[in-house]
Design a protein around this motif. Structure first.
Motif, short mmCIF file in Angstrom:
data_model
loop_
_atom_site.label_atom_id
_atom_site.label_comp_id
_atom_site.label_asym_id
_atom_site.label_seq_id
_atom_site.Cartn_x
_atom_site.Cartn_y
_atom_site.Cartn_z
N ASP A 130 0.83 -1.21 0.00
CA ASP A 130 0.00 0.00 0.00
C ASP A 130 0.86 1.26 0.00
O ASP A 130 0.53 2.26 -0.66
N SER A 141 -3.39 -5.21 -7.53
CA SER A 141 -4.28 -6.33 -7.23
C SER A 141 -3.54 -7.50 -6.61
O SER A 141 -4.15 -8.49 -6.24
N HIS A 160 -0.87 -9.23 -3.71
CA HIS A 160 -0.56 -9.08 -2.30
C HIS A 160 0.90 -8.69 -2.08
O HIS A 160 1.32 -8.47 -0.95
N ASP A 169 -12.54 -7.39 -4.90
CA ASP A 169 -11.84 -7.69 -3.66
C ASP A 169 -10.57 -6.88 -3.43
O ASP A 169 -10.03 -6.90 -2.33
N MET A 170 -10.04 -6.18 -4.46
CA MET A 170 -8.74 -5.53 -4.32
C MET A 170 -8.81 -4.07 -4.77
O MET A 170 -9.79 -3.64 -5.39
N HIS A 229 -9.63 -6.70 0.44
CA HIS A 229 -8.73 -5.72 1.04
C HIS A 229 -9.55 -4.79 1.94
O HIS A 229 -10.71 -4.48 1.64
N GLU A 256 -9.71 -1.61 2.35
CA GLU A 256 -10.32 -0.45 1.69
C GLU A 256 -11.56 -0.85 0.91
O GLU A 256 -12.53 -0.09 0.84
#
Length: 306
Positions: free
Chosen positions: A199, A218, A220, A256-257, A277, A279
């Motif tokens: 991030d 997207s 990890h 999801d991301m 995620h 956010e």
């Protein structure tokens, strides 16, 4: 530590209920049939093993039979769309590369799906981003995703699905006009850092290079996905919907991301997967189960005749 067999509560955004993990009822606004469903793939529609469950296949087919269009909207390139191409009915279109390409999944010359529209990243902008990130984050390495495939810097951790990719410094990949492969439109610039927080790396990229492209992620890991200015899942989906006379209020989106955030904000109704995620969990109008629990199918089934 909670025992694996015990349900745990998740904190939900204002206006939604608190749902124990494992509960089969999605939270969010009351079910009403949309005109279009837009769903991300990895971590959303697909299981962790990249398969599509029998329940999800059935839900997608039933949705299209009921007159609801389904768009797969993904960061994946066109050549990685074989995981879902057998499960597209009606229109057969998908939005790939975070909005940089619209792909016909029904057409596959020489085993490749046909790209029908591109929204490329200009080479000049890509080079400016490369130089800015190299100065701000030493150790960064790059890959260039084009319409015909991907090209890597030697230090970049290459994808196993692309064994035939070429290798050269990013400056060469973006300026060498003698190689026909390097003349193809740039769909995405990828930037990887081996040690940065994902991030924080995204925030840094936007700060130093945001004037030249759209930054998201997207993965990890600390992997940035950079598209042309104004290009996102949301902007390309909005164009596709406008062509069909479909408004944002008639769209339900799943993701999801962070690369899903703009699309989820644009759609009238949006669902975060339980595995999303943080956010994303805070940004949607509803929540559903994880990708392993058929969270997308669980919601779609509420739109269908009983």
């Amino acid at each position: 530590m909670t025992h694996p067999s015990e349900p745990t509560a998740r904190t939900t955004p204002a206006g939604t209920a608190t749902v124990p993990t494992g509960t089969a009822v999605p939270t969010g606004p009351a079910a009403a049939r949309p005109r279009l469903i837009a769903t991300d793939l990895d971590g959303t529609l697909l299981r962790d093993d990249k398969s599509v469950s029998a329940r999800t296949i059935s839900a997608l087919a039933a949705a299209e039979a009921a007159g609801i269009e389904v768009f797969f909207v993904t960061g994946r390139p066109a050549r990685w769309m074989g995981v879902v191409s057998d499960h597209v009915h009606g229109h057969g279109l998908a939005i790939c590369a975070n909005g940089a390409a619209v792909v016909d999944l029904h057409s596959s010359g020489s085993g490749r799906h046909r790209i029908v529209e591109t929204r490329p990243l200009e080479r000049r902008d890509a080079l400016e981003i490369v130089h800015a990130l190299r100065a701000a984050a030493p150790g960064v390495s790059f890959a260039v995703e084009r319409t015909g495939g991907i090209h890597y810097e030697p230090e970049y951790p290459s994808f196993p699905l692309d064994p035939g990719a070429s290798f050269a410094p990013a400056d060469v990949l973006l300026t060498d006009a003698t190689d026909p492969a390097y003349a193809q439109p740039v769909l995405k610039l990828l930037a990887h850092h081996p040690t940065r927080d994902p991030d924080e790396f995204l925030a840094l990229g936007r700060k130093v290079g945001g004037a030249h492209g759209e930054f998201t992620r997207s993965s990890h890991s600390a992997l940035l996905e950079i598209s042309g200015r104004g290009v996102s899942k949301a902007s390309t989906l909005a164009r596709a919907c406008a062509e069909r006379g479909i408004t944002a209020e008639e769209v339900v989106a799943f993701g999801d991301m962070p690369n899903d955030l703009a699309m989820l904000a644009w759609a009238g109704r949006s669902y975060a997967m339980a595995n999303a995620h943080p956010e994303v969990l805070l940004a949607t109008t509803g929540r559903t189960l994880t990708n392993e629990e058929d969270g997308v199918a669980t919601v779609i089934e509420t739109f269908l005749p009983g």
